[in-house]
Design a protein around this motif. Structure first.
Motif, PDB file in Angstrom:
ATOM      1  N   ARG A 123       0.928  -1.130  -0.076  1.00 41.32           N
ATOM      2  CA  ARG A 123      -0.190   0.036   0.008  1.00 41.32           C
ATOM      3  C   ARG A 123       0.824   1.296  -0.065  1.00 41.32           C
ATOM      4  O   ARG A 123       0.354   2.225  -0.388  1.00 41.32           O
ATOM      5  CB  ARG A 123      -0.893   0.003   1.148  1.00 41.32           C
ATOM      6  N   ALA A 124       2.139   1.056   0.384  1.00 42.64           N
ATOM      7  CA  ALA A 124       3.053   2.281   0.470  1.00 42.64           C
ATOM      8  C   ALA A 124       3.300   2.876  -0.878  1.00 42.64           C
ATOM      9  O   ALA A 124       3.203   4.042  -1.209  1.00 42.64           O
ATOM     10  CB  ALA A 124       4.343   2.003   1.038  1.00 42.64           C
ATOM     11  N   TYR A 125       3.218   1.980  -2.077  1.00 41.27           N
ATOM     12  CA  TYR A 125       3.574   2.412  -3.304  1.00 41.27           C
ATOM     13  C   TYR A 125       2.090   2.895  -3.890  1.00 41.27           C
ATOM     14  O   TYR A 125       2.414   3.554  -4.964  1.00 41.27           O
ATOM     15  CB  TYR A 125       3.817   1.146  -4.214  1.00 41.27           C
ATOM     16  N   PHE A 126       0.933   2.703  -3.269  1.00 42.87           N
ATOM     17  CA  PHE A 126      -0.063   3.165  -3.922  1.00 42.87           C
ATOM     18  C   PHE A 126      -0.674   4.340  -3.213  1.00 42.87           C
ATOM     19  O   PHE A 126      -1.548   5.314  -3.855  1.00 42.87           O
ATOM     20  CB  PHE A 126      -1.297   2.154  -3.582  1.00 42.87           C
ATOM     21  N   THR A 127      -0.018   4.939  -2.097  1.00 48.45           N
ATOM     22  CA  THR A 127      -0.271   6.363  -1.682  1.00 48.45           C
ATOM     23  C   THR A 127       0.555   7.344  -2.521  1.00 48.45           C
ATOM     24  O   THR A 127       1.604   7.031  -2.801  1.00 48.45           O
ATOM     25  CB  THR A 127      -0.055   6.232  -0.026  1.00 48.45           C
ATOM     26  N   GLN A 128      -0.153   8.472  -2.317  1.00 43.84           N
ATOM     27  CA  GLN A 128       0.273   9.826  -2.983  1.00 43.84           C
ATOM     28  C   GLN A 128       1.643  10.176  -2.189  1.00 43.84           C
ATOM     29  O   GLN A 128       2.656  10.784  -2.901  1.00 43.84           O
ATOM     30  CB  GLN A 128      -0.519  10.703  -3.013  1.00 43.84           C
ATOM     31  N   ASN A 129       1.838  10.229  -0.923  1.00 43.60           N
ATOM     32  CA  ASN A 129       2.664  10.731  -0.193  1.00 43.60           C
ATOM     33  C   ASN A 129       3.497   9.959   0.481  1.00 43.60           C
ATOM     34  O   ASN A 129       3.996  10.206   1.463  1.00 43.60           O
ATOM     35  CB  ASN A 129       2.294  11.942   0.784  1.00 43.60           C
ATOM     36  N   SER A 130       4.040   8.787  -0.089  1.00 39.19           N
ATOM     37  CA  SER A 130       4.612   7.745   0.691  1.00 39.19           C
ATOM     38  C   SER A 130       6.286   7.823   0.716  1.00 39.19           C
ATOM     39  O   SER A 130       6.908   7.562   1.527  1.00 39.19           O
ATOM     40  CB  SER A 130       4.259   6.399  -0.109  1.00 39.19           C
ATOM     41  N   GLY A 131       6.681   8.672  -0.238  1.00 40.41           N
ATOM     42  CA  GLY A 131       8.123   8.903  -0.320  1.00 40.41           C
ATOM     43  C   GLY A 131       8.855   7.851  -1.096  1.00 40.41           C
ATOM     44  O   GLY A 131       9.861   7.738  -1.410  1.00 40.41           O
ATOM     45  N   LEU A 132       8.050   6.845  -1.550  1.00 40.09           N
ATOM     46  CA  LEU A 132       8.576   5.638  -2.272  1.00 40.09           C
ATOM     47  C   LEU A 132       8.215   5.858  -3.719  1.00 40.09           C
ATOM     48  O   LEU A 132       7.197   6.185  -4.111  1.00 40.09           O
ATOM     49  CB  LEU A 132       7.906   4.250  -1.711  1.00 40.09           C
ATOM     50  N   GLU A 133       9.149   5.657  -4.542  1.00 42.57           N
ATOM     51  CA  GLU A 133       8.948   5.671  -6.078  1.00 42.57           C
ATOM     52  C   GLU A 133       9.194   4.426  -6.751  1.00 42.57           C
ATOM     53  O   GLU A 133      10.412   4.027  -6.904  1.00 42.57           O
ATOM     54  CB  GLU A 133       9.690   6.832  -6.364  1.00 42.57           C
ATOM     55  N   ALA A 134       8.276   3.846  -7.367  1.00 40.89           N
ATOM     56  CA  ALA A 134       8.592   2.419  -7.760  1.00 40.89           C
ATOM     57  C   ALA A 134       9.587   2.568  -9.089  1.00 40.89           C
ATOM     58  O   ALA A 134      10.468   2.095  -9.226  1.00 40.89           O
ATOM     59  CB  ALA A 134       7.166   1.801  -8.666  1.00 40.89           C
ATOM     60  N   SER A 135       9.398   4.065 -10.023  1.00 38.05           N
ATOM     61  CA  SER A 135      10.502   4.142 -11.025  1.00 38.05           C
ATOM     62  C   SER A 135      11.791   4.119 -10.499  1.00 38.05           C
ATOM     63  O   SER A 135      12.656   3.483 -11.241  1.00 38.05           O
ATOM     64  CB  SER A 135       9.952   5.353 -11.585  1.00 38.05           C
ATOM     65  N   GLN A 136      12.049   4.751  -9.213  1.00 39.21           N
ATOM     66  CA  GLN A 136      13.363   4.790  -8.810  1.00 39.21           C
ATOM     67  C   GLN A 136      13.787   3.229  -8.375  1.00 39.21           C
ATOM     68  O   GLN A 136      15.191   2.970  -8.656  1.00 39.21           O
ATOM     69  CB  GLN A 136      13.555   5.740  -7.436  1.00 39.21           C
ATOM     70  N   ASP A 137      13.096   2.488  -7.880  1.00 40.14           N
ATOM     71  CA  ASP A 137      13.359   1.390  -7.520  1.00 40.14           C
ATOM     72  C   ASP A 137      13.643   0.248  -8.635  1.00 40.14           C
ATOM     73  O   ASP A 137      14.563  -0.399  -8.674  1.00 40.14           O
ATOM     74  CB  ASP A 137      12.179   0.478  -6.691  1.00 40.14           C
ATOM     75  N   ILE A 138      12.876   0.766  -9.713  1.00 40.91           N
ATOM     76  CA  ILE A 138      13.417  -0.187 -10.919  1.00 40.91           C
ATOM     77  C   ILE A 138      14.325   0.136 -11.433  1.00 40.91           C
ATOM     78  O   ILE A 138      15.296  -0.780 -11.752  1.00 40.91           O
ATOM     79  CB  ILE A 138      12.069  -0.024 -11.774  1.00 40.91           C
ATOM     80  N   GLN A 139      14.877   1.551 -11.720  1.00 38.15           N
ATOM     81  CA  GLN A 139      16.098   1.807 -12.174  1.00 38.15           C
ATOM     82  C   GLN A 139      17.344   1.438 -11.403  1.00 38.15           C
ATOM     83  O   GLN A 139      18.362   0.855 -11.749  1.00 38.15           O
ATOM     84  CB  GLN A 139      16.049   3.333 -12.440  1.00 38.15           C
ATOM     85  N   SER A 140      17.139   1.299 -10.235  1.00 39.90           N
ATOM     86  CA  SER A 140      18.112   0.811  -9.046  1.00 39.90           C
ATOM     87  C   SER A 140      18.453  -0.668  -9.477  1.00 39.90           C
ATOM     88  O   SER A 140      19.513  -1.276  -9.613  1.00 39.90           O
ATOM     89  CB  SER A 140      17.688   1.107  -7.666  1.00 39.90           C
ATOM     90  N   VAL A 141      17.385  -1.477  -9.739  1.00 41.62           N
ATOM     91  CA  VAL A 141      17.347  -2.652  -9.917  1.00 41.62           C
ATOM     92  C   VAL A 141      18.174  -2.864 -11.259  1.00 41.62           C
ATOM     93  O   VAL A 141      19.151  -3.947 -11.294  1.00 41.62           O
ATOM     94  CB  VAL A 141      16.150  -3.438  -9.686  1.00 41.62           C
ATOM     95  N   ARG A 142      17.637  -2.185 -12.160  1.00 42.23           N
ATOM     96  CA  ARG A 142      17.994  -2.486 -13.561  1.00 42.23           C
ATOM     97  C   ARG A 142      19.647  -2.138 -13.620  1.00 42.23           C
ATOM     98  O   ARG A 142      20.458  -2.702 -14.421  1.00 42.23           O
ATOM     99  CB  ARG A 142      17.461  -1.555 -14.535  1.00 42.23           C
ATOM    100  N   GLY A 143      20.138  -1.113 -12.718  1.00 49.53           N
ATOM    101  CA  GLY A 143      21.368  -0.646 -12.713  1.00 49.53           C
ATOM    102  C   GLY A 143      22.122  -1.810 -11.926  1.00 49.53           C
ATOM    103  O   GLY A 143      23.433  -1.665 -12.339  1.00 49.53           O
ATOM    104  N   SER A 144      22.026  -2.291 -11.242  1.00 48.21           N
ATOM    105  CA  SER A 144      22.493  -3.411 -10.176  1.00 48.21           C
ATOM    106  C   SER A 144      22.651  -4.874 -11.211  1.00 48.21           C
ATOM    107  O   SER A 144      23.814  -5.655 -10.868  1.00 48.21           O
ATOM    108  CB  SER A 144      21.940  -3.650  -9.042  1.00 48.21           C
ATOM    109  N   ILE A 145      22.128  -4.845 -12.201  1.00 49.61           N
ATOM    110  CA  ILE A 145      22.333  -5.976 -13.222  1.00 49.61           C
ATOM    111  C   ILE A 145      23.385  -5.846 -14.065  1.00 49.61           C
ATOM    112  O   ILE A 145      23.331  -4.907 -14.860  1.00 49.61           O
ATOM    113  CB  ILE A 145      20.935  -6.337 -13.857  1.00 49.61           C
ATOM    114  N   PRO A 146      24.439  -6.777 -14.251  1.00 45.04           N
ATOM    115  CA  PRO A 146      25.572  -6.542 -15.081  1.00 45.04           C
ATOM    116  C   PRO A 146      25.008  -6.708 -16.415  1.00 45.04           C
ATOM    117  O   PRO A 146      24.149  -7.562 -16.973  1.00 45.04           O
ATOM    118  CB  PRO A 146      26.574  -7.712 -14.631  1.00 45.04           C
TER     119      PRO A 146
END
Length: 60
Positions: free
Chosen positions: A34-57
């Motif tokens: 639910r933290a991803y679905f709230t507007q003011n959660s401070g969590l950003e799914a796009s940043q998380d995705i970019q972080s995961v993609r950047g860690s994959i060789p």
């Protein structure tokens, strides 16, 4: 005693239990994420995705 051998409602009961299980899993997933679905959660799914993609060789 033929009513003891009648299994006509068994299929419907199994579908109800299956559907109930799916609903419970969906509600649990919404509560967990639910933290991803709230507007003011401070969590950003796009940043998380970019972080995961950047860690994959990269493949060469």
């Amino acid at each position: 005693m033929s009513f003891l051998k009648d299994e006509g409602g068994q299929g419907a009961a199994e579908y109800i239990l299956l559907f109930g299980g799916v609903i419970v899993i969906a509600i649990a997933a919404l509560l967990i994420y639910r933290a991803y679905f709230t507007q003011n959660s401070g969590l950003e799914a796009s940043q998380d995705i970019q972080s995961v993609r950047g860690s994959i060789p990269a493949k060469v």
